[in-house]
Design an enzyme around this catalytic site. Structure first.
Site, PDB file in Angstrom:
ATOM      1  CB  ILE A  15      -0.912  -0.130   1.235  1.00  0.00           C
ATOM      2  CG1 ILE A  15      -0.190  -0.105   2.484  1.00  0.00           C
ATOM      3  CG2 ILE A  15      -2.001  -1.096   0.891  1.00  0.00           C
ATOM      4  CD1 ILE A  15      -0.983  -0.113   3.805  1.00  0.00           C
ATOM      5  N   GLY A  16       2.107   1.081   0.019  1.00  0.00           N
ATOM      6  CA  GLY A  16       2.855   2.316  -0.078  1.00  0.00           C
ATOM      7  C   GLY A  16       4.357   1.998  -0.071  1.00  0.00           C
ATOM      8  NE  ARG A  19      15.324   8.952   2.169  1.00  0.00           N
ATOM      9  CZ  ARG A  19      16.352   9.486   3.061  1.00  0.00           C
ATOM     10  NH1 ARG A  19      17.682   9.198   2.475  1.00  0.00           N
ATOM     11  NH2 ARG A  19      16.155   9.776   4.206  1.00  0.00           N
ATOM     12  CB  THR A  22       7.900  -2.153   0.725  1.00  0.00           C
ATOM     13  OG1 THR A  22       8.833  -2.138  -0.042  1.00  0.00           O
ATOM     14  CG2 THR A  22       6.350  -2.181  -0.070  1.00  0.00           C
ATOM     15  CE  LYS A  38       8.496   3.445   7.681  1.00  0.00           C
ATOM     16  NZ  LYS A  38       8.560   4.838   8.448  1.00  0.00           N
ATOM     17  CG  ASP A 134      10.292  14.849   6.599  1.00  0.00           C
ATOM     18  OD1 ASP A 134      10.340  16.220   6.102  1.00  0.00           O
ATOM     19  OD2 ASP A 134      10.493  14.017   6.092  1.00  0.00           O
ATOM     20  CE  LYS A 136       7.697  14.343   3.443  1.00  0.00           C
ATOM     21  NZ  LYS A 136       8.775  14.042   2.642  1.00  0.00           N
ATOM     22  CG  ASN A 139       5.734  12.257   6.769  1.00  0.00           C
ATOM     23  OD1 ASN A 139       5.792  11.257   5.910  1.00  0.00           O
ATOM     24  ND2 ASN A 139       7.098  13.053   6.899  1.00  0.00           N
ATOM     25  CG  ASP A 152       8.184   8.830   7.541  1.00  0.00           C
ATOM     26  OD1 ASP A 152       9.208   8.399   8.194  1.00  0.00           O
ATOM     27  OD2 ASP A 152       8.281   8.896   6.219  1.00  0.00           O
TER      28      ASP A 152
END
Length: 276
Positions: A15-16, A19, A22, A38, A134, A136, A139, A152
């Site tokens: 599903i995602g 860097r 997965t 994750k 981070d 944004k 996230n 994240d």
């Protein structure tokens, strides 16, 4: 995949992808509940690198912050030779980035609802000594259209009693000017980033823009905050005041997360922002 992970969970579709790994949907074999896992590829980070240290810290940070209604929760951790697997909340919605792309702008009342939840998460992080670094839209996950969870923590840092950090960490549009200047910085970098997120929610574009990363950094360092009339004519003066206090280059004058939560734009109409 780890044998223990496969024993406890049925691994489903991807599903995602990020860097270093997965994200898959997975189902608990004992309860049937759905989660996300994750899976971080350890070979993509060298053992002594900052990335590797952050990846090892992320599960510890999630454990430190849990439980909180607006922060992604870690349920289980598995490790094998190749991967680190974190079983976390499965957010059925998308992320805030996709919501903004789909809608262009978010109405002010809805923006207040989502932003208040984000700032509660940020305030909780700071009280626990965690700086996300981070923040944004990518996230900020949507558990539903009305509920967000901050996710994240791969760039997060744990600081003690006003300890300062250094190192250029973050994403160009959202990074605070003191980070770009190479100065030591504190938790208020998260407030700046959250201010950029709020501006984008209301305007559909970032407050500091450039065609390249260098141009974006130069715009951030100028810090020339504007509210174009065509975009902001229907936006309240109160939220513009809040944005000025968050996107303030002078760190000593920039609001803390707690000050943001006490601002009139948040408190005046908090009846719709949930009680969590």
């Amino acid at each position: 995949m780890s044998e223990a992970l496969n024993r406890d969970y049925l691994i489903c579709e991807e599903i995602g992808r990020g860097r270093f790994g997965t994200v898959f949907r997975c189902t608990s074999r004992s309860t049937g509940d759905s989660f996300a896992v994750k899976s971080i590829d350890k070979s993509l980070t060298s053992g002594d690198s900052l990335d590797a240290q952050c990846l090892l810290m992320e599960p510890k940070i999630l454990h430190l912050l849990s439980p909180h209604p607006h922060i992604i929760q870690l349920y289980n951790l598995y490790e094998d030779e190749a991967h680190l697997h974190m079983v976390i909340d499965l957010c059925s919605g998308e992320d805030l980035h996709n919501l903004i792309i789909a809608n262009g702008v978010i109405p002010e009342a809805e923006a207040r609802l989502l932003f208040t939840q984000l700032m509660r998460a940020v305030s909780h992080c700071h009280k626990c000594g965690v700086v996300h670094r981070d923040i944004k839209p990518d996230n900020i996950l949507l558990e539903s259209r009305n509920t967000v969870k901050l996710a994240d923590f791969g760039s997060a840092e744990v600081v003690m009693d006003g300890e300062m950090m250094n190192g250029v960490v973050g994403t160009p549009y959202y990074v605070a000017p003191e980070v770009l200047l190479g100065r030591e910085y504190g938790e208020k970098v998260d407030v700046w980033s959250a201010g950029v997120v709020l501006y984008i929610m209301l305007a559909g574009f970032p407050p500091f823009y450039g065609e390249t990363a260098l141009e974006i950094f130069e715009a951030v360092l100028r810090g020339n905050l504007r509210f174009p009339v065509t975009t902001f004519q229907g936006v309240s003066p109160t939220v513009k005041d809040l944005l000025r206090r968050m996107l303030c280059k002078d760190v000593s004058k920039r609001f803390s997360a707690e000050q943001v939560l006490r601002h009139p734009w948040i408190t005046n109409e908090e009846s719709g922002a949930g009680s969590s």
